[in-house]
Structures are given as C-alpha cells and as structure tokens.
Design a protein around this motif. Structure first.
Motif, PDB file in Angstrom:
ATOM      1  N   GLN A  60       0.838  -1.201   0.000  1.00  0.00           N
ATOM      2  CA  GLN A  60       0.000   0.000   0.000  1.00  0.00           C
ATOM      3  C   GLN A  60       0.869   1.245   0.000  1.00  0.00           C
ATOM      4  O   GLN A  60       2.097   1.176   0.059  1.00  0.00           O
ATOM      5  CB  GLN A  60      -0.905   0.009   1.232  1.00  0.00           C
ATOM      6  CG  GLN A  60      -0.116   0.246   2.522  1.00  0.00           C
ATOM      7  CD  GLN A  60      -1.017   0.391   3.732  1.00  0.00           C
ATOM      8  OE1 GLN A  60      -2.120  -0.155   3.773  1.00  0.00           O
ATOM      9  NE2 GLN A  60      -0.540   1.113   4.730  1.00  0.00           N
ATOM     10  N   ASP A 110      -4.976  -0.611  -6.367  1.00  0.00           N
ATOM     11  CA  ASP A 110      -6.081   0.267  -6.786  1.00  0.00           C
ATOM     12  C   ASP A 110      -5.637   1.622  -7.333  1.00  0.00           C
ATOM     13  O   ASP A 110      -6.480   2.431  -7.741  1.00  0.00           O
ATOM     14  CB  ASP A 110      -7.011   0.574  -5.585  1.00  0.00           C
ATOM     15  CG  ASP A 110      -7.659  -0.672  -5.036  1.00  0.00           C
ATOM     16  OD1 ASP A 110      -7.559  -1.717  -5.720  1.00  0.00           O
ATOM     17  OD2 ASP A 110      -8.238  -0.603  -3.945  1.00  0.00           O
ATOM     18  N   SER A 138      -7.115   3.677 -10.362  1.00  0.00           N
ATOM     19  CA  SER A 138      -8.448   4.293 -10.276  1.00  0.00           C
ATOM     20  C   SER A 138      -8.557   5.181  -9.045  1.00  0.00           C
ATOM     21  O   SER A 138      -9.105   6.279  -9.099  1.00  0.00           O
ATOM     22  CB  SER A 138      -9.539   3.211 -10.251  1.00  0.00           C
ATOM     23  OG  SER A 138      -9.376   2.408  -9.099  1.00  0.00           O
ATOM     24  N   ALA A 139      -7.986   4.745  -7.923  1.00  0.00           N
ATOM     25  CA  ALA A 139      -8.157   5.486  -6.668  1.00  0.00           C
ATOM     26  C   ALA A 139      -7.498   6.864  -6.734  1.00  0.00           C
ATOM     27  O   ALA A 139      -8.078   7.854  -6.269  1.00  0.00           O
ATOM     28  CB  ALA A 139      -7.587   4.684  -5.501  1.00  0.00           C
TER      29      ALA A 139
END
Lengths: 767, 767
Positions: A629, A647, A650-651
């Motif tokens: 992360q 992610d 997109s995030a």
C-alpha cells in the motif's frame, strides 16, 4: 563563508565606484567622470544625512565584532512599502528573509527635560502595541516621534532606521526594545545600513549580539515578547479568553520553527507579505529589477499553458483563429478612439529612441489591441461573406500603472489572450459575448477551482469605448475584496462607425444593395491574473495549494521510513517501488513524480512539495511495502489515508477529482457566505468592514456610484499603505437576480440614494 | 462606386486639414494651429515643388474626365524602394494592385535645340530597354534624364513621377510611351499624385483614357509592347531562339490573365515583389503602419503553432521547462556584457516615457534575453543539485534594424523561442548544443520540407559574447543567397564568470569543497524566419505551396461539374458527398475542408486554394459520383489522378506523405546542385553570380573573411536597391566535411589568401 567574503568584496567595489552627488553639477561634469564610476545623483536619491561611505564603516565595525553580513544589497531609495520588493528584485539578496521594522517613539517628558526616545525593533509581522510597551516600561504617553526628533538624534529619516542607528554614541540616550522572537530566530533579517538605499542581511543572533555590545548597566536592552504582551493585554481585558494565549503561542511557534522552509508569514496577519512569500517559495515567480515586472517561473507558467491549451480547443470549436499583431502602435492610430484612449493613455509606455537615433514619432507599446487591429478589419472585411471575423492572440501587453504593483494582479507587463470579433448583427455579437464569458467562468471554476459570479459592469466600470462589459467577478476572502477576473465586451458599432475605423459591408438584407451595414464587434480578454487569484484563494500557511487540474505535478511520491538500520536492499526496494508507482500513474494519465533526491530527509521533501502545493503526496516506507500500500496525504486538507497499490490507477485519479471539487466547494461556500444582502446605507460600510461584499438594490446611476465610493472610503477603517482604495465600487450587476427578492419598480429603493432601484448590484472593495 | 465616393470625401477632408509647412516656424506656432490641423512639416517631408493642394486639383481634373480614383492614400515620403511597402501598410489602399514606374529620358539633340524628353510609363515588372525604344522611335542616344531636367520640365523630383505629370501644358513638349499591357489590363495601378507622399489608384483603362485626352496629332501617344520589343531584339540578335518569343508570350499571358486572383508577379522576374504578393494573397501576412512590423494572419500563425507544439514536446523530453521573463531590461543590466551589447546596441528600442511622465532611466525592449535572465540564474543556482537549469521561452523580441525590412526574414519585432541552459560541465553543454541544432534541422527538414546544412559559424559570424555558434544554413535558389535558419550557441563560461553574472556552485569534485565551478551555458533560438524561408523555397507563380505537415488545411474538397442543367437533387448529392468525404478524412486524422461556398465558380475556388498553397485538392463532380471516385490534384506538381473513394483513408494520407517527401527531395537536390566546390579565387565571384554557394578550403582567419567580403562585393553585379549586401560572407563550416576531398595540412591552400587551409567552408551572399 564564501558568500560573506564575496559580499565584503562587492561592498569595497561599490564604495570605490561611488562619488558623492554634490560633486556633480552638470551633464558635462558627469561625462568627465572616471570610467565605471556611477554618479550618485543618478542612482541614489539624496539622503537627508549620512552618505554611502558609512556603509563601509558599518561593515568594518561589524567585522570588528565578528559579525559578517550574509549579503549587502544596494537599491533605489525605498520606504516601508516598497523595501521588500526592492530586495526581492535584487539577485544578491538571500532567497529567504524577513524585514525588520525599527520604530522610534517619544514618551512624554517634562518640557525642560531632554527626551529619551523609545526605539522598538521588531519583525515586520509583529503587532506592536506601543501603549502596552510604554505601560510595561513605565513610560507615559508614548507617541510616534517626529522627523525632527529622528534628525536630531540619529541624523536620519524614517526610511533609514534599523538597529544599526544605535551606536556607542546614541544607544545610551534612548530606551531600546527588541522583539524577543528575533533574538531566538534562525531567520535572516533585512537591516537598513542607516540608509534607504543599502540593506544588510543579518541573523537574529547577530542582531542580538550587536545590541548586547552596546548595552550598559544604565541602559539595559529590553527584550519583549510582543505576543505574550498582547495576550496579557487580552487576558486583562477579557476574562473569558483564558485559554487563548496558550493556543495562540503554539500556533506561532509552529510557524516560527518552520521558518526556513515554510512561508514564515501568516496569511491572516500580513496577507501581502504572505502572498509574495508563497509565490517566491513555491518558485512561482521572482521579483525583477524593473519595478512592476515579474518573472514567471515554470511552476506558474505551466498553469498558464494549461489554461491556453484548454481555451484554444474551445475557441477553435467556435471558429476563432489565432493570429499575431505587432506590439507597437503609432500615436495617431492609438489615439483614434477618444473614450478608449482616455481610459489607457496615462498608462501607455512610449518608445522614443532606437539605438542612438530619436524616432521621428514616438511609438506606443500596446496596452490592448483594438486600435492596432481594427484598421485591418476594415481592410479585410469587404463583404458579408467575410463575416464573422474571429481572431484571438496570446501576447504581452503593457500598462504602466503607477499604483502599487502586485504580482499577477497588477503588473506593468502581463500576458493575456485578447479576442477580437466582428459580426453582421448585434444578436450574433451578444451571443458570443456570453459564450466567451462562460468559458472564462469554466477556466476559473473547473480548472482553478475558483468560484466567480457572472454579471454586467456598471456604465462607470465598463470598458472604455465599448457598449457593455460582462465580467466574471471573484472574491478574496482574506481581504474581503472583489477581483475582476475576466471581461468579455460588446463594443457595439462604436469602433466600426464611419468616423472611427469604418468597418462595413453592403447590407445583404437591403434590396437596393446600397445600404451599408456597420459591423458589430466584441473583444474579450483573460490574463495571468487568473494565477494570482488562485494563489490568494487556495494558499495556506504551509504555502501554495494547487487544484489538481492545473498542477504540473499532481502526485509526488516520497520514500519514507529509511533509517540507519535499513539495508541497501531495502532502500533499493523502496526506491524502485516509488519509481514504479510513478510510472504506473503516468501511464494512467496522472502527472506523477518520484522524489528520489539523495541527501534530503522525508521531512524536508514533505515541506518542499507542500510549499509548492502538489495536491497529493504518496509515501512509501518498509511497512507499506509489506502491506502493498501507499499512504496518501492530501495537500488541501492534510487528511491521510492508505491506498492499496493494486487500486492506484483508479483510486488516485478519483482522489484528485475529489480534491478538485472539494477545493471548489469550500471556496464557493466562503464566497456565498460573504455575499451580504443589504438594503440600508447604514449597513453598507459595516458589512464591507466585515470583509464582505454588499449586494443591494441600486439605481444604476453614475453619480450615485461616485457617491458610494466616496462615502464608503470616508468612513472606512484606516488603510494600509499597500492596500488599494478603501472606497467601494460596483463589482457587477449579477445576471442571476433570482438569489434575491424581486425588485419592485417604483417601490424598491436604491440602498444608497433612495431613488428607484433597478437591479441587485454587488458593491465591494476590490483589487 | 461606394469606395470612390468615400475616397473623394476623405481627400477633401485631408486637404482641409493640411496647412503648408512654411507657415509653421516654431513649436509655439504649432500649438496655436486650429484643432485637428496637422502641420505639414511633421507628417510630410518638404517636396521639391508642388504642394498637397495639387492633389485636390488632380482629382478634380480627373473627375472632369469621369475618372474616379478607386482610392487615395497619403503616406510618408517614399522612393522606388519603399513605395509598395508604404502602400501595403495603409488600410485605405486596395488589397491588390501593381505599382507603375514612370521614367524620363533625354535623347541626344543639337546643343542649341530644346530637348524633347522621352517619358516611359510601364508596369513595375516590365523590363524596359530604353535603347530599343529609342531605336523604334528614331531617337538617338537615349539617356536617363538629370534631376535638373525633371525640375525644368515638371517641377518635380524623380519620386513624384507618374502619368499625371503629363498635362495639357507638358504633354506636347515630350514624347510619351505607354506600356501596351497597361492599356489592356484590368489591374489597379498605384499612381503618384505628382508627389512622393500621395498615391491614387487607377485602372489601366483610366490611365489610357487620361493620356488619350492629352494626345494631339503632333504628339501621338506611343503604345509599345515591351515584351514583343524584347523578343524582336532577341530574335534579331540570335537566330537560334526562333521559337522563344511565342512561348514567352504565352507564359506572360498566363500570368496577365490571372492577375486578379493569382500572384501577378513572376518569381524569377521580381523575386521581392513576388514574395510580398504571395504572402499577402495567401493571407499569410499583412503590412502594418509601423515600418518593419507585420501582421501574422492565421494562415501563417498556425504554422508557427505547429512548430511550437512539435518543439515543445521534444524539449520537454530533454528536461527543458517553459517560463516567461519580462520584456523590459534596464540599461545597466543590458550593458553588462560588453561584446554582447556591442552586437545589439545599435538596434535596441528604448522606452523613455510612460503616460505623461519621463522615466528616470530609459528601459530597453529585449533584443534577446541573456542579460535579462542570467542575474536570476546566479540567484537560483546555489548548488550543483540545481544543475542543469534548462529554461525556454516563447516570446517577442525587438531589433530595430535600419536595413530594409523583409517580412519574416528581417523584421523589427519578431516571434521566437529562446532557450537558456546552464550545466556543470562543458561536455554536457556541448552535447545539448548539438541536440538542439538537430531539432532545428528537423523543424526545417521534417516539418517545412526545407533542406539545411549544419555547421559552425566563423569567429566573425558567431554570437556576440558566446564561445561558439552552431547553425543550420538554408538556401534560397531564386536569389542564390544563403539564409541563417537557426542557431544554437555555446556561451562557454563567458556569462557566468565572476566579473559578469557570477554564476557558480561549489565544485562537487573538489575534495576541499572550496573551489568554485562556474557554470557552462548555452542559448539557442528559432524564429518566425522559418516561415519566410519555407515560402521562398516552395512558392511558385500560382502562389504559396505548403508542405502537408504544417498546412492548417491539408486537403480541400471542391464540388465540380455543376451546370445550369444540373438538378437540385444532383447538386445536393455532390455537396453531401463533399461534406461526407471531409468528415471521413477528418476522422482519419487529415485536416480536410469541403469548400461549399455558394456563388463562386470551381475555377475561382481552385485559384483561391492554390494561392493559399493547400497541398491537395479533391474534386467531386457528377461523373465522380457515378464512378465512386474523386480526382486528386497535387499543389506541388499539378499532377492529377483519380482516387477511389473506398481508399481515401489510406490513399490520401499516403499521398500527403509523398508530397511532403517529394517537396523536400526537390529542394534538397536544388540546394546540393548549387553548392559548388571551388579552390581558386578566380572562380569565387563567377560562382556566386551563378546564384550558387561556394564551398572552399579556408584558413579561418578573420582578416581573410573581411577581405573576401570586400573583394566579392567590389566585383559583384550591380545590385538591386532592395537587396542585402552583395559581398559574400562565411555561412558556416559544415560539420560533415566528408563531402569534399580531405584538407591536407600544410598543403591545401586557402582559396582566398593562399595560407594553410583548415576546413571546407561555405561562402555566399546571404539574407
């Protein structure tokens, strides 16, 4: 120490080249000066007393105390208003510094006694309450000293004051107070060398050291914590504010500790100082040695390029073509439209010489291009088939303003686009005026996250020579001032009529084919002022805050958590992951950058990018690697949240969009909350003083507008030297009148003069 | 007739406002003039004789003959060289016109006899052989008349001559010859109103009519076909050229017939006239009323935008960032680098006044930005971590050239990009200099289809204040002149050294950490000259020819074959197909446009788009519809070929690429064929006179270069007033020396001075 030696050498050079003004009496004498000599009377205004020779003696005496100025800068004579700007324009000044203020007061003494002046040395941003100081030191009735007293005691004017006026001779005769926060500061301070034209740069410790050498038992140096003094005063006067001092102290400490890398001046305390500091520290802009002109560095110019690209696409769709017209205008052509030129002539820059030759006729540098372009419109438009003609140019224009310049907002040269269009009918012209205005609104709202209100200008405020002017009006909450953000003018047929530029076609609707149809024209412009407004609205005490859509770096990725124990392998893994993440994001269309600079701590990098306003920071440390992360930190809110690496594509774009729209919404809420509906004159000035914009029913008469300006200026709070006029003017008559109760003809009265009101109109102080 | 009436009214207005210069003797007198009056001495240079009052009498007498000038233009005093430019700069002049020349000769007469001057009135482009005319009219020894004779007969100087000098009084005393092609021409001609400051515009027929009113039996008007006269001369002198006259006549006729819409002046005959006509008729540019400044219309500005977009992408990849520095420079800063400023100071424009206030110090408009930028480089570059610093700006600069201006090639204001970079090492700087130069080569070769040769400038020709200058050199075949097309300079450490801008870092390679490393700097610039070079190389007698990659319209689609019999249905089908084809092509990335303008014939449209240089025309007529094809016509070659509509999305882009590369190859073949290897001085001037560039072994010494320039100028052919210097200068020392035999040290001699040659060097006349 390289710098100090360099500065010292330069100083010797400077003093060697200077010749006192008195020795020069005529042009002839000037010509006979030794080569390289600079006559004082040209470069320096005469000082009341004290000559440049004293600079050398000052530095010598400092050197004797082992105090080395970090730099010495000479400049034109300055006062409190333009001193900082002059220093920032100098390439020899340090990049980061604060200015000192040295104030001299005269406490009340018996008429026969020799007065003992009070000298207070404080940071520019420190709020000095001389009464409170007097009380603390048991001095009566402390008043600002007269120029005579300054002359008597220091043989200097008020623009030459600094701690250095205190010498073994003068110090014992005065009471000296030093702002305690200077003594402990690691900042550099600008200190006048007993002159309005030379400035030294000393550290707080050096200043303290210097003053301490002067102090005697009879005349101790008073160090006062002005912040505490003010809190004491507040505490004394209000019992409810018991918790305030501690909180306030903490806040100040935060700014103080970060002074080397953060902004150093609070937005709320000294807005003008904060603004220039943000611009300089974010590397948006630098001051330039021609007053009123500024350097747009890549960090701001790239924003201008985003605006250009966006706007070019939109206007091309509307059939507008880009072109380039010369920057020079002959006097004859410039002065063709009387109303128009009256609006600009006081600000026109004139070229009168080329090489060694005087020009036969002076030539103006364009302040705008109506009169440059329209003679050719007359030539090119021969038939209704040549209409509409829609040209735009991106260029530089010059308006030699004599008011105080302000980066981006009021500059002598600025960049803009100017569109100039011609139509057969008023209807087409009207339509375009509004289409362009809406593009301007979108530039502000959708790109810069800056809310604006669309409306029409009053007759007094409309474009000189035009028919009507539409505008997008912005608002700077910190000062409560409106700001004209972009204007789209309908010129009507004023420039096309026969006595003017005579732009006509045979009227295609006239059956005889004899009638002439004079074209309907518009002009519209948007300038680099956009950037200044954006900075003023979004910036905070950590620096710039950029809306994602105009940021040239939207996401910065910083490796974190590396300690002495971290293995080379781990370092590489983190660094590789940062780089990989940047590449992944770039492929997803995000402007990302991994900051892998060696030799800088993560803390330094955080500050660096915060100052520059990068919307989102992603941190990657050993723990993040394990959890796959990254920690995201929003620049606008400071909110932190982990984002799974899986992610990010997109995030991250979604988060950037959220930041963009949150920034806009917050700014809009503020604007709307400060838009105050007022119907009685008594409420107008108090509302303005609360840093709000007044919206009131108005008669739309020019005499009434003049009157409003005068009346609101008269009753306004005492104004800062740097501030624009305190009088309120009409900002615009908003198109959307439905926000306010309907105006009832013959019933609703103008809030200013009581005549019949026509529409709700925004009035405010403005830039 | 609208225009005529307007012109007549203006004329009355003008004459009313004029007051003879003699009546004004002092500034005081000027101030007391009636409002609106323009003192003659300010706006008009004194005429030898004849005053402005005559303009009114001229038009009155013309009106008496039912001749109405189409326009009347007043301008500064002009001569043969700048007359056309002055007219083109006026917004009142017609868009399309030719200038007339009126020449006065004196045939040999007995000393006692009164001379009978010969007056020849011809088109500017007509080649007049006065000897042949004399022979035809039985006049002996025809010589150009002296100024005295002009004064005696017409009371005018040579810059005021025109058919209008012939009046009932003067006509009988002279022999008058009229270029027969004027009489039959439907062109508009510029005719001097017996003055160098006023010009009327008349049709050829009006001129003929005017002269016919004057003719008597004793003094008939001689109409001569100069083309035929020249052919007769050629036929008489060479028997081999029998077929030539007919062919030549046909060629000329072609140009003549198309004069209203095509270029009207032949590229080979009057290159300067052709060039400006192409630019104006293609709507690339318009003349402006400040001399040396021009308007870039969308058709040329869009080419500049293509270059900008292409170049921005490339330099961003190299880490260069765009920025903007002020256009104003203080005298002090501008003059800091002595060699540098010596190169520019004669051309610097100075602002000395703002509004009504004189500035304390004059401020220069940048001629280039080295001295604007480098003080800030010194401020920003504090550590080797700040290097390299790479900034670029797109801006306008001013060089107030006093030589004859030429659109795009030599203009007082021009647009360019200037890159300014700083490096730690010479090696890095050298590398970038060449990378940028190669980008410039690509702009020319890959975008503009213009071949260039890369090389280094001689010491004499390098950038003032720099270390060395690399260049891309182009070539204009029609004039045989070289043209400096773009330069990339290594400035060395000349601007960074301590006495200059003092730009240094602590040397990261010095173990003591004490040594200073002065930065290595480059600057590089490419201007709108690019566009002029492209026009000169590719344009032809039909107008502009655009390389597809820079054309804002690459393909124009024209509906054809529509007759009175065509049904509405068919018309619509053709028009729809054109539109559909444009859309299909646009989707395939082709810049296509369907020209569906009503009321214009296909022939008009063909000419219109040919003039504007659109690379490919696609025609669609009824037969094409049936065959499901379109007829493609190449602008560069005129070659026609059908293209099946089913193939257009591949065939058209391919054809455009073919056109692009064919254009480049043809231009390159020409350039290379004119690059002549020369080893003996005797061959240098004859080679230059053959419109070639000399490549010769050269000693590279400055004295030798000066000598070459002088010697080649002396022996050159008599030069056109408008042409740049006839002396040859070194264009560049090509990097690729392998085209020529190896220079043998101590053996190969300099072709000019005989000393040891160093390298093959290009010498030529140049722009």
């Amino acid at each position: 120490m390289l710098v100090s030696r360099h500065a010292a050498r330069r100083l010797t050079r400077i003093s060697r080249r200077l010749i006192p003004a008195q020795s020069i009496t005529s042009q002839k004498r000037v010509e006979s000066l030794p080569k390289g000599a600079v006559p004082l009377c040209f470069r320096y205004r005469p000082l009341s007393t004290g000559t440049m020779a004293s600079v050398e003696s000052i530095t010598q005496s400092l050197t004797g105390l082992s105090i080395q100025p970090v730099a010495v800068v000479t400049h034109d004579a300055t006062n409190a208003t333009n001193w900082r700007e002059a220093l920032q324009a100098s390439s020899s000044a340090p990049q980061s510094f604060e200015t000192l203020k040295t104030m001299v007061y005269k406490p009340k003494t018996a008429k026969t006694a020799t007065p003992v002046p009070l000298v207070i040395i404080a940071r520019e941003s420190t709020e000095v309450n001389s009464t409170a100081v007097g009380k603390k030191l048991n001095l009566k009735d402390v008043r600002v000293a007269s120029e005579d007293l300054l002359n008597e005691f220091f043989a200097l004017d008020k623009n030459s004051l600094s701690p250095l006026i205190l010498t073994a001779e003068t110090y014992p005769k005065v009471t000296t107070v030093l702002d305690a926060s200077i003594a402990s500061s690691s900042s550099l301070f600008a200190v006048r060398a007993r002159s309005s034209t030379t400035t030294l740069f000393l550290t707080g410790k050096d200043i303290l050291a210097y003053l301490r050498t002067l102090q005697t038992q009879d005349a101790p140096l008073q160090e006062i914590d002005f912040q505490a003094l003010m809190s004491e005063g507040q505490a004394a006067s209000t019992t409810q504010a018991a918790a305030a001092p501690a909180k306030k102290e903490k806040e100040d400490a935060k700014i103080e500790g970060a002074v080397q890398i953060a902004i150093g001046i609070k937005k709320e305390v000294d807005f003008a100082g904060w603004y220039t500091n943000v611009l300089i520290k974010a590397e948006m802009l630098d001051y330039y040695n021609v007053s009123g002109c500024y350097i747009l560095r890549p960090w701001s110019y790239s924003i201008w390029e985003v605006i250009q690209d966006w706007f070019n696409v939109r206007i091309r769709e509307m059939g507008v073509q880009n072109a380039y017209f010369p920057m020079f205008v002959s006097a004859k052509v410039l002065e063709r439209e009387k109303d128009h030129i009256e609006g600009f002539s006081p600000e026109v820059a004139w070229v009168t010489r080329a090489g060694q030759s005087e020009l036969e006729e002076p030539i103006a540098v364009r302040p705008t291009s109506e009169t440059v372009m329209y003679p050719y419109y007359a030539k090119w438009i021969k038939s209704h088939r040549d209409l509409p003609l829609k040209l735009n140019q991106w260029n530089n224009v010059v308006r030699w303003e004599f008011k105080n310049p302000q980066p981006f907002l009021r500059t002598r040269e600025f960049l803009w686009q100017e569109g100039h269009t011609a139509f057969l009918t008023k209807q087409e012209a009207d339509k375009e005026v509004h289409e362009i205005l809406d593009l301007y609104r979108q530039v502000y709202e959708d790109l810069l996250a800056v809310p604006v209100i669309r409306g029409v200008k009053s007759e007094k405020e409309k474009f000189a020579g035009g028919l009507y002017t539409t505008t997008v009006e912005g608002f700077i909450p910190t000062t409560g001032r409106g700001v004209q953000a972009g204007t789209s003018h309908c010129l009507g047929q004023n420039f096309s009529r026969p006595e003017m530029f005579n732009i006509f076609v045979e009227d295609p609707n006239d059956p005889t084919g004899q009638a002439k149809a004079y074209v309907w024209q518009n002009s519209w412009g948007l300038s680099t002022r956009t950037i200044g407004v954006m900075v003023m609205i979004h910036g905070d005490n950590q620096g710039l805050v950029l809306p994602p859509r105009v940021a040239s770096i939207q996401v910065v990725i910083v490796p974190c958590g590396i300690t002495a124990k971290t293995t080379d392998e781990q370092r590489k893994a983190i660094s590789d992951k940062c780089e990989e993440l940047a590449n992944v994001l770039k492929k997803a269309g995000v402007k990302a950058k991994a900051d892998l600079r060696e030799g800088y701590t993560p803390g330094f990098k955080f500050n660096d990018w915060e100052q520059k306003g990068v919307p989102l920071r992603l941190e990657i440390g050993p723990a993040d690697l394990v959890k796959n992360q990254t920690l995201g930190v929003r620049r606008d809110t400071g909110v932190k949240a982990p984002i799974p690496l899986a992610d990010v594509t997109s995030a991250v774009p979604n988060l950037l969009e959220t930041i963009q729209s949150d920034m806009f919404k917050r700014a809009q809420d503020t604007y709307f909350s400060r838009l105050k509906q007022v119907t009685r004159w008594e409420d107008v000035v108090p509302t303005l003083d609360e840093k709000c914009v007044v919206v009131m029913p108005w008669c739309e008469e020019e005499a009434c507008e003049d009157d409003i300006k005068e009346r609101s200026a008269r009753s306004a709070e005492p104004q800062d030297e740097r501030a624009p006029s305190a009088g309120a003017k009409s900002l615009c008559i908003p198109f959307d009148q439905s926000r306010w109760p309907p105006i009832e003809p013959g019933k609703t009265e103008c809030a200013a003069c009581g005549k019949d009101a026509k529409r709700w109109t925004m009035f405010g102080r403005s830039y």
